[in-house]
Design a protein around this motif. Structure first.
Motif, mmCIF file in Angstrom:
data_model
loop_
_atom_site.group_PDB
_atom_site.id
_atom_site.type_symbol
_atom_site.label_atom_id
_atom_site.label_comp_id
_atom_site.label_asym_id
_atom_site.label_seq_id
_atom_site.Cartn_x
_atom_site.Cartn_y
_atom_site.Cartn_z
ATOM 1 N N PHE A 152 -86.673 69.746 53.583
ATOM 2 C CA PHE A 152 -86.544 68.893 54.795
ATOM 3 C C PHE A 152 -85.611 67.679 54.457
ATOM 4 C CE2 PHE A 152 -87.198 66.276 58.430
ATOM 5 C CZ PHE A 152 -87.028 67.101 59.557
ATOM 6 N N VAL A 153 -85.892 67.166 53.442
ATOM 7 C CA VAL A 153 -85.124 65.921 53.069
ATOM 8 C C VAL A 153 -83.588 66.249 52.607
ATOM 9 C CG1 VAL A 153 -84.901 64.348 51.234
ATOM 10 C CG2 VAL A 153 -87.066 64.718 52.125
ATOM 11 N N SER A 154 -83.560 67.628 51.934
ATOM 12 C CA SER A 154 -82.328 67.871 51.521
ATOM 13 C C SER A 154 -81.403 68.143 52.900
ATOM 14 C CB SER A 154 -82.517 69.259 50.699
ATOM 15 O OG SER A 154 -81.013 69.847 50.529
ATOM 16 N N LEU A 155 -81.924 68.882 53.873
ATOM 17 C CA LEU A 155 -81.246 69.185 54.972
ATOM 18 C C LEU A 155 -80.734 67.733 55.856
ATOM 19 C CD1 LEU A 155 -82.934 72.341 56.419
ATOM 20 C CD2 LEU A 155 -80.834 72.423 55.445
ATOM 21 N N ALA A 156 -81.718 66.962 55.907
ATOM 22 C CA ALA A 156 -81.671 65.512 56.639
ATOM 23 C C ALA A 156 -80.368 64.851 55.731
ATOM 24 C CB ALA A 156 -82.959 64.755 56.422
ATOM 25 N N LYS A 157 -80.287 64.940 54.562
ATOM 26 C CA LYS A 157 -79.403 64.117 53.764
ATOM 27 C C LYS A 157 -78.061 64.887 53.901
ATOM 28 C CE LYS A 157 -82.238 61.729 50.386
ATOM 29 N NZ LYS A 157 -82.391 61.624 48.844
ATOM 30 N N GLN A 158 -77.982 66.100 54.181
ATOM 31 C CA GLN A 158 -76.690 66.787 54.434
ATOM 32 C C GLN A 158 -76.129 66.582 55.915
ATOM 33 O OE1 GLN A 158 -75.989 70.602 52.297
ATOM 34 N NE2 GLN A 158 -78.450 70.335 51.773
ATOM 35 N N LYS A 159 -77.091 66.134 56.688
ATOM 36 C CA LYS A 159 -76.664 65.947 58.146
ATOM 37 C C LYS A 159 -76.806 67.250 58.990
ATOM 38 C CE LYS A 159 -73.820 61.795 57.398
ATOM 39 N NZ LYS A 159 -74.918 60.975 57.664
ATOM 40 N N TYR A 160 -77.513 68.182 58.463
ATOM 41 C CA TYR A 160 -77.775 69.250 59.065
ATOM 42 C C TYR A 160 -78.323 69.147 60.491
ATOM 43 C CZ TYR A 160 -79.362 74.274 59.548
ATOM 44 O OH TYR A 160 -79.594 75.622 59.973
ATOM 45 N N PHE A 161 -79.332 68.334 60.697
ATOM 46 C CA PHE A 161 -79.724 68.221 61.828
ATOM 47 C C PHE A 161 -79.097 67.380 62.973
ATOM 48 C CE2 PHE A 161 -83.498 68.565 58.826
ATOM 49 C CZ PHE A 161 -83.929 69.817 59.212
ATOM 50 N N ASP A 162 -78.206 66.677 62.466
ATOM 51 C CA ASP A 162 -77.308 65.875 63.165
ATOM 52 C C ASP A 162 -76.621 66.659 64.315
ATOM 53 O OD1 ASP A 162 -78.202 64.093 61.292
ATOM 54 O OD2 ASP A 162 -76.259 63.302 60.813
ATOM 55 N N ASN A 163 -76.862 66.240 65.559
ATOM 56 C CA ASN A 163 -76.090 66.562 66.702
ATOM 57 C C ASN A 163 -76.623 68.168 67.005
ATOM 58 O OD1 ASN A 163 -73.945 64.622 66.931
ATOM 59 N ND2 ASN A 163 -73.271 65.393 65.287
ATOM 60 N N THR A 164 -77.848 68.287 66.975
ATOM 61 C CA THR A 164 -78.444 69.364 67.221
ATOM 62 C C THR A 164 -79.409 69.133 68.386
ATOM 63 O OG1 THR A 164 -80.340 69.151 65.779
ATOM 64 C CG2 THR A 164 -78.280 70.331 64.951
ATOM 65 N N THR A 165 -80.048 70.155 68.992
ATOM 66 C CA THR A 165 -80.961 69.981 70.271
ATOM 67 C C THR A 165 -82.292 70.480 69.677
ATOM 68 O OG1 THR A 165 -81.323 69.932 72.757
ATOM 69 C CG2 THR A 165 -80.233 71.907 71.569
ATOM 70 N N CYS A 166 -83.327 70.096 70.511
ATOM 71 C CA CYS A 166 -84.620 70.596 70.424
ATOM 72 C C CYS A 166 -84.849 71.892 71.417
ATOM 73 C CB CYS A 166 -85.662 69.556 70.493
ATOM 74 S SG CYS A 166 -85.788 68.471 69.271
ATOM 75 N N HIS A 167 -84.557 72.920 71.091
ATOM 76 C CA HIS A 167 -84.383 74.006 71.944
ATOM 77 C C HIS A 167 -85.556 74.720 72.605
ATOM 78 C CE1 HIS A 167 -85.775 75.795 68.125
ATOM 79 N NE2 HIS A 167 -86.041 76.982 68.915
ATOM 80 N N ARG A 168 -86.988 74.018 72.230
ATOM 81 C CA ARG A 168 -88.080 74.877 72.916
ATOM 82 C C ARG A 168 -89.042 73.743 73.052
ATOM 83 N NH1 ARG A 168 -92.221 79.201 69.826
ATOM 84 N NH2 ARG A 168 -93.204 79.938 71.850
#
Length: 284
Positions: A152-168
């Protein structure tokens, strides 16, 4: 008065005329049948060709489909008591080996998988999601799931979650908000997976942060927040942290506005009030 011979000759000629007439009728019927078959084949073939070569366009295609019934189901009786996460029956060693295996499906968003190898199994990490409903604050716990926290920390630092939406958003049976798919449809992931970090004592409730999956050892990037009831969940989902009370209150308001369900009472669908993740910041 005709003689017997004359009568027999007349009868013979009449029989011959009847036979010719019948033969001609039979021939006509055969011709009609053949022609009819050709016409039918031509019509069917032409109809298939017409259907295959004519594009109705999006508007007509949409009009020809049976529209799905939609309803907005709202959360009721959201528990306010925070859930206490059961500790592991046996503590993990100081470091554990983590493996992230590349999958066949492409990544929903470009990223670099975490390196395989040992990761610490002690300590916590703070992460703040900046969202359209305000900041959501997580406390990730390595003692619960060190490989999941590292991911989770790795993805967050890569901005993987940026500009996404909670779909459910689920408002009945269980009460959870699910996020982490850049595609926004619940089908996407980072292009790799890693093993579950679960144990039989796991239970779920308000404030739990856990990984979503599509079966054993299929963790990727999708996660869910239990904002209310989670008692019906089996211990198959890795818990890797908690969400604070102030953040949960913001999600409560989203749940009260409802989820867009395909059938009334289903209570499972896209949040009516969007929860868009703008940023994911990891505390130093």
């Amino acid at each position: 008065m005709p003689t017997n011979e004359q009568r027999r000759a007349a009868a013979k000629r009449k029989l011959e005329r009847q036979m010719v007439y019948r033969q001609e009728r039979a021939k006509k019927r055969r011709i009609i049948a053949v022609v009819s078959t050709v016409v039918v084949v031509a019509l069917v073939g032409g109809g298939v060709w017409w259907l295959a070569t004519h594009d109705f366009g999006n508007g007509d295609a949409a009009a020809s489909e049976t529209p799905q019934q939609e309803s907005v189901d709202k959360a009721e009786k959201i528990p306010t008591e925070m859930h206490q996460i059961p500790k592991r029956p046996q503590a993990l060693p100081e470091k554990v080996n983590c493996e992230y295996t590349k999958g066949q499906e492409p990544a929903a968003k470009e990223n670099t998988p975490p390196a395989n190898g040992e990761q610490p199994a002690t300590g916590t990490v703070g992460v703040t999601l900046g969202t359209s409903i305000g900041d959501l604050k997580f406390n990730l716990d390595r003692s619960l799931a060190p490989c999941t926290v590292n991911n989770f920390v790795s993805l967050a630092k890569q901005k993987y979650f940026d500009n996404t939406t909670c779909h459910r958003l689920v408002v009945t049976g269980i009460q959870v908000l699910q996020c982490g798919d850049p595609g926004g449809n619940g089908m996407g992931g980072p292009g790799y997976s890693f093993k579950d970090e679960v144990y039989p004592e796991l239970t779920y409730g308000r404030g739990v942060l856990a990984m979503a999956n599509s079966g054993p050892d299929t963790n990727g990037s999708q996660f869910f927040i239990v904002y209310g009831d989670g008692a019906n969940l089996q211990p198959k989902y890795t818990i890797f942290g908690t969400v604070d009370q102030d953040s949960l209150k913001k999600i409560d308001e989203v749940a009260k506005t409802g989820t867009i369900s395909q059938q009334p009472g289903q209570g499972d669908g896209k949040p009516k009030t969007p929860v868009d993740i703008k940023s994911a910041l990891v505390a130093n």
